[in-house]
Design a protein around this motif. Structure first.
Motif, mmCIF file in Angstrom:
data_model
loop_
_atom_site.group_PDB
_atom_site.id
_atom_site.type_symbol
_atom_site.label_atom_id
_atom_site.label_comp_id
_atom_site.label_asym_id
_atom_site.label_seq_id
_atom_site.Cartn_x
_atom_site.Cartn_y
_atom_site.Cartn_z
ATOM 1 N N UNK A 19 -13.556 124.215 -17.744
ATOM 2 C CA UNK A 19 -14.226 125.446 -18.181
ATOM 3 C C UNK A 19 -15.726 125.241 -18.339
ATOM 4 N N UNK A 20 -16.480 126.076 -17.639
ATOM 5 C CA UNK A 20 -17.957 126.084 -17.683
ATOM 6 C C UNK A 20 -18.612 124.857 -17.069
ATOM 7 N N UNK A 21 -17.842 123.893 -16.553
ATOM 8 C CA UNK A 21 -18.479 122.696 -15.984
ATOM 9 C C UNK A 21 -18.073 122.369 -14.537
ATOM 10 N N UNK A 150 -19.909 119.245 -10.731
ATOM 11 C CA UNK A 150 -19.684 119.103 -12.164
ATOM 12 C C UNK A 150 -21.010 119.327 -12.891
ATOM 13 N N UNK A 151 -20.966 120.218 -13.880
ATOM 14 C CA UNK A 151 -22.130 120.382 -14.742
ATOM 15 C C UNK A 151 -22.014 119.320 -15.834
ATOM 16 N N UNK A 152 -22.724 118.217 -15.653
ATOM 17 C CA UNK A 152 -22.649 117.112 -16.615
ATOM 18 C C UNK A 152 -23.164 117.581 -17.965
ATOM 19 N N UNK A 158 -27.945 118.940 -15.775
ATOM 20 C CA UNK A 158 -27.682 117.845 -14.832
ATOM 21 C C UNK A 158 -26.379 118.150 -14.091
ATOM 22 N N UNK A 160 -23.700 117.151 -10.933
ATOM 23 C CA UNK A 160 -23.224 116.118 -10.017
ATOM 24 C C UNK A 160 -22.416 116.758 -8.900
ATOM 25 N N UNK A 200 -7.665 118.664 -22.782
ATOM 26 C CA UNK A 200 -8.503 119.202 -21.704
ATOM 27 C C UNK A 200 -9.408 118.120 -21.121
ATOM 28 N N UNK A 201 -10.037 117.305 -21.985
ATOM 29 C CA UNK A 201 -10.956 116.315 -21.405
ATOM 30 C C UNK A 201 -10.215 115.149 -20.772
ATOM 31 N N UNK A 204 -9.661 116.635 -17.336
ATOM 32 C CA UNK A 204 -10.893 116.695 -16.544
ATOM 33 C C UNK A 204 -11.269 115.307 -16.025
ATOM 34 N N UNK A 208 -11.566 114.259 -11.984
ATOM 35 C CA UNK A 208 -12.713 113.601 -11.347
ATOM 36 C C UNK A 208 -12.260 112.314 -10.658
#
Lengths: 306, 306
Positions: A19-21, A150-152, A158, A160, A200-201, A204, A208
């Motif tokens: 979400x959002x990234x 990916x929105x780091x 930043x 990627x 969630x993380x 994610x 990746x």
């Protein structure tokens, strides 16, 4: 070079676990735009086909994005912008992002490329701010850079670009009901349980990893969302049935595209994607709901010059 | 094979951006254990040096972990367990995990390896449940598998071993005050803001990417934690100063190891790590606080047979 015609791709943001990234760029779904220098020191939206959108520069996402770019350059150069929409507004596959990203890409080219593609992202985000009240980057980044992005971090920004396993295909079904990003965001709670955030993380991180190792199974198992999907999916007719059908027919994963109402099924290989597409189509036809349906590779190039 | 002597490594869990899902294995910090089959159909803790820990099997993390393994195997085989602790309990570098993981690793070897290393993780997690009330895997997984590990999900349990950029070094400073994992967990709020969660998973995704691309700079920029660190760091004397000193002296990133009070500095290269280590040492000596200090490679093997 005085004018440029481009293909501005649709994008699938969030991808369940991000979400959002996270976002991915589609290959055969997108708008066309024509940008041309003018001698009027003005940014003008001169033509819009396919959708009813504002012609006032300050109310048009392409207009504000280009304005942000030219202001940064400190130039008065004027531009005429033609927008030929194929992506429907409010579809959840980055309609505003395609216009914003496409416009800044073309203007940058016509100005002799003062900015890198990554440097264009903040300008395109100004279009997103206008469209949804939130300058998110998870559609404009993949539209500009292609592939998976990916929105780091947002502060500082930043982005990627991640690798793309070659056999991935995306099926996108757009139920023809409109959900405004603003309304869909309003449903989301401002706080989440730490337990669900951890879940969630974990997903994610695994997603990746799966992109790097081309582990399609892991990629599919990572496409989970316990935070946003349970809330937003209620706006999407027969979401749970569609998900079950997609997975039963071999999709690696299934979820909401952006803020919906479009949904996506991630598949391995063209054949598998076609099977998933047909099953989703049949189901929605039976339910009598109008829809658009797309099957696309991941577009690793982003915006294309035509 | 009737007995086995092993090195059971210390581990750094969470690594700032990966609360409850990330961990790394240290190379030269760890316990020794000796496990020996007995003919008594009993699991006995026969010797403990270096720490005061319970000898009752059901109250000792190694005891309960081995018990869980042997129950799963359905065997009455007995074992004598010697634990020679070098890792202090309550240090935040996986003291209980080393004992649990070491014990199941050795018993599995002595039983002819009925389980893979990954299959041993749930047994070792039973030790963690005893130690902290929470069967987390972010210490036992890297202790068993080595390197960097990601807990993709807890239900079902899925662990990924991630690649390890070769020049990474970790400096660990352990202030000699005890913080119980239970107490440190109690500080953590059950809910987090979605905005901070988004920030956290953006960083975790970037961290995983950095491991694959060996991008040390990105790796450092990803070692951020806006959720847990602000709360837990208040238990660690001069945390903010230490962080500033580590970063100023070239550390890629700095944060709390596990639930603290140990802190870690991630560095690129041995020289850089030595400089960071010296600066942290000097500062804590000036403050008159007792501490242990370690400098280690990432141990990509995990538990070692001696």
């Amino acid at each position: 070079m005085e004018e440029l015609r481009i293909f501005a791709p649709a994008t699938v943001a969030n991808l369940s676990c991000g979400f959002d990234v996270l976002g991915a760029c589609l290959d055969n779904v997108g708008d066309q735009m024509l940008l041309r220098k003018n001698d009027l020191n003005q940014i003008r939206i001169t033509k819009i086909t396919g959708q009813e959108l504002p012609f006032e520069t300050d109310k048009n996402v392409a207009g504000v994005a280009v304005k942000a770019l030219l202001e940064k350059l400190g130039t008065n150069q004027g531009f005429d912008i033609e927008i030929h929409k194929k992506i429907k507004a409010g579809s959840g596959i980055g309609s505003s992002a395609a216009s914003s990203a496409g416009a800044v890409f073309a203007v940058n080219k016509l100005m002799g490329q003062p900015f890198t593609l990554k440097e264009l992202i903040p300008f395109a985000m100004e279009g997103e701010r206008l469209a949804s009240g939130n300058a998110h980057a998870d559609n404009v980044a993949p539209a500009l850079l292609g592939g998976f992005c990916l929105v780091k971090s947002y502060q500082p920004l930043e982005i990627l670009k991640l690798p793309c396993p070659p056999e991935l295909r995306v099926v996108v079904l757009h139920p023809l009901i409109e959900v405004k990003t603003k309304d869909s965001r309003a449903l989301i709670k401002l706080n989440v349980s730490l337990q669900k955030a951890v879940s969630q993380w974990g997903n994610l991180g695994a997603f990746v990893s799966a992109l790097y190792t081309e582990d399609y199974g892991l990629l599919g198992r990572s496409l989970k969302d316990e935070i946003i999907e349970p809330v937003r999916s209620i706006l999407i007719p027969f979401f749970d049935d569609l998900k079950e059908i997609a997975i039963k027919n071999g999709a690696l994963g299934f979820g909401i595209s952006g803020s919906g109402p479009s949904v996506y099924a991630m598949c391995k290989g063209q054949k598998s994607a076609e099977k998933v597409k047909e099953a989703m189509q049949l189901f929605y036809q039976e339910k009598g709901i109008d829809f658009d349906l797309h099957l696309s590779k991941i577009n690793t190039d982003g915006i294309k010059i035509l």
